[in-house]
Design a protein around this motif. Structure first.
Motif, mmCIF file in Angstrom:
data_model
loop_
_atom_site.group_PDB
_atom_site.id
_atom_site.type_symbol
_atom_site.label_atom_id
_atom_site.label_comp_id
_atom_site.label_asym_id
_atom_site.label_seq_id
_atom_site.Cartn_x
_atom_site.Cartn_y
_atom_site.Cartn_z
ATOM 1 N N TYR A 268 69.106 45.379 66.165
ATOM 2 C CA TYR A 268 69.387 44.275 65.240
ATOM 3 C C TYR A 268 68.511 44.551 64.026
ATOM 4 C CZ TYR A 268 70.745 39.442 64.050
ATOM 5 O OH TYR A 268 71.278 38.317 63.462
ATOM 6 N N HIS A 271 66.362 41.114 59.418
ATOM 7 C CA HIS A 271 67.189 39.983 58.968
ATOM 8 C C HIS A 271 66.368 38.702 59.010
ATOM 9 C CE1 HIS A 271 67.311 39.877 63.346
ATOM 10 N NE2 HIS A 271 67.519 38.578 63.236
ATOM 11 N N ASP A 273 66.669 34.767 60.398
ATOM 12 C CA ASP A 273 67.472 33.877 61.231
ATOM 13 C C ASP A 273 67.850 32.622 60.441
ATOM 14 O OD1 ASP A 273 67.366 35.605 63.330
ATOM 15 O OD2 ASP A 273 65.853 34.511 64.466
ATOM 16 N N HIS A 341 62.626 39.810 60.335
ATOM 17 C CA HIS A 341 62.307 40.505 61.586
ATOM 18 C C HIS A 341 63.487 41.337 62.076
ATOM 19 C CE1 HIS A 341 64.354 36.830 62.770
ATOM 20 N NE2 HIS A 341 64.737 37.481 63.865
ATOM 21 N N TRP A 357 68.049 29.497 68.817
ATOM 22 C CA TRP A 357 67.653 29.066 67.479
ATOM 23 C C TRP A 357 67.625 27.551 67.443
ATOM 24 C CZ3 TRP A 357 71.945 32.840 67.099
ATOM 25 C CH2 TRP A 357 71.482 34.140 66.879
HETATM 26 FE FE LIG Z 1 66.656 37.232 64.607
#
Ligand SMILES: [Fe+2]
Ligand SMILES: O=C(O)CCC(=O)C(=O)O
Length: 373
Positions: A268, A271, A273, A341, A357
């Motif tokens: 990943y 980015h 969140d 992150h 989240w």
């Molecule tokens: Fe993330």
């Protein structure tokens, strides 16, 4: 109306998002003897009126049914109607003896894996449900001390564990902040999540800034299982509660739990969140800004696979059962620059985690399962 008609009406009301109408039909179907309808109604009612929910189940002629007893206990436990053990441990053991396999799995999730009590219960699971025993790879944990335990010892061992407070976190970064809660899930719980929910895995998506819809993107190449309310069980509820405690938020402000799997090479990329109010407008509607992230690592990765924070020069290595919590946005909903992150790719092993989240307001998922709590 007969039971089938009541359930058909409840489904129709549910599909039209009219929950209170659906509840009315479920309540009647439950009173007419349909256990699933009774449980659905009781769970709905438990969001805002947990005491009434338990009383409803007690008023039914099927109250002695062990499955009804099990869910009554769970509602009372998860809605904080029971503040000390009060026989919960004993009831769980008794329900296991009556063949409620979930009760044994709940017990296993609270016991030390190396204890003779854990082996004792795991052995019972082997006897009544060998498939579940094998799927959960319980033979990894069973030791020769099985015979040193008995039901009373299990209940005693369980009592203190059911109400253990969340241990204090280690602060990894003061400013963002980033906190690490060690050993929040046991090895058994981590294995359970992987085994139970990997059937739901699909390629991960990112939110497309133009359409607001999810789409596949090379930024996020892992696979994800979205554990929506119909798949929720005691462990996902326990995690929702754990995350709420660790983030000092309410369960109803959480998004749906995601199980993530990275095979070697998947990642990943860096980015945020936190959402972009304009680009992510559609996602934003369901609960507003993402304020915090909680990640629980389900396996230990020895090479690669770290969660990295490039702007802080920090990396956190995945250790089975540990929970990482960090902020994504400030009080005004602005993105915190340092929350940038990434999930690094692994070299050889798979990496498994669950992530949640948290939003600034209640989410549809949160409202559905927890009302205002
Ligand atoms: Fe993330
Ligand atoms: O895989 C990781 O370590 C990070 C996952 C992540 O950033 C996310 O799910 O939002």
């Amino acid at each position: 109306m007969n039971i089938q008609q009541l359930i058909a009406k409840a489904n129709k009301a549910h599909a039209a998002n009219d929950i209170s109408l659906a509840m009315g039909f479920l309540k009647q179907a439950g009173e007419a003897g349909d256990i699933n309808a009774a449980l659905d109604y009781a769970y709905y009612l438990s969001h805002d009126k947990p005491i009434e929910s338990v009383q409803y189940l007690e008023s039914l002629s099927c109250v002695e049914n062990p499955i009804v007893q099990y869910h009554k206990l769970l509602i009372a436990y998860f809605c904080d109607l029971i503040t000390e053990s009060n026989g919960v441990a004993k009831s769980l053991v008794a329900l296991g003896q009556k063949g409620v396999i979930e009760a044994y799995l709940v017990i296993l999730s609270y016991l030390e894996q190396s204890s003779s009590e854990f082996s004792f219960i795991a052995n019972k699971v082997r006897n009544i449900a060998p498939n579940i025993f094998n799927q959960l790879k319980l033979d990894e944990f069973v030791n020769s001390k099985v015979c040193e335990s008995n039901n009373d010892k299990v209940a005693q061992g369980l009592e203190s564990k059911l109400f253990e407070p969340l241990p204090l976190p280690i602060t990894l970064n003061e400013e963002l902040p980033i906190s690490l809660f060690e050993s929040t899930l046991s090895g058994f719980e981590c294995n359970y999540l992987i085994t139970k929910f990997s059937a739901l895995l699909q390629p991960s998506m990112v939110v497309d800034p133009i359409t607001g819809q999810g789409r596949i993107d090379k930024v996020r190449t892992s696979y994800v299982a979205i554990i929506s309310p119909e798949h929720c069980d005691w462990l996902t509820r326990k995690i929702d509660k754990l995350v709420a405690k660790a983030t000092k938020t309410r369960c109803c402000e959480g998004e749906v739990l995601n199980l993530l799997r990275y095979v070697p090479g998947q990642e990943y990329k860096p980015h945020y969140d936190a959402l972009n109010r304009l680009h992510d407008a559609k996602t934003f509607e369901d609960g507003g800004q993402r304020t915090k992230t909680a990640i629980i690592y389900l396996n230990t990765v020895n090479e690669g696979g770290n969660t990295t924070f490039p702007k802080l020069g920090m990396r956190v290595s995945p250790n089975k059962g540990n929970m990482l919590v960090f902020n994504n946005s400030d009080d005004k909903g602005n993105v915190l620059i340092n929350s940038y992150h990434a999930g690094e790719s692994t070299q050889k092993e798979n990496k498994w985690l669950v992530t949640k989240w948290i939003r600034e307001h209640k989410t549809n998922y949160g409202k559905f399962l927890y009302g205002n709590h």
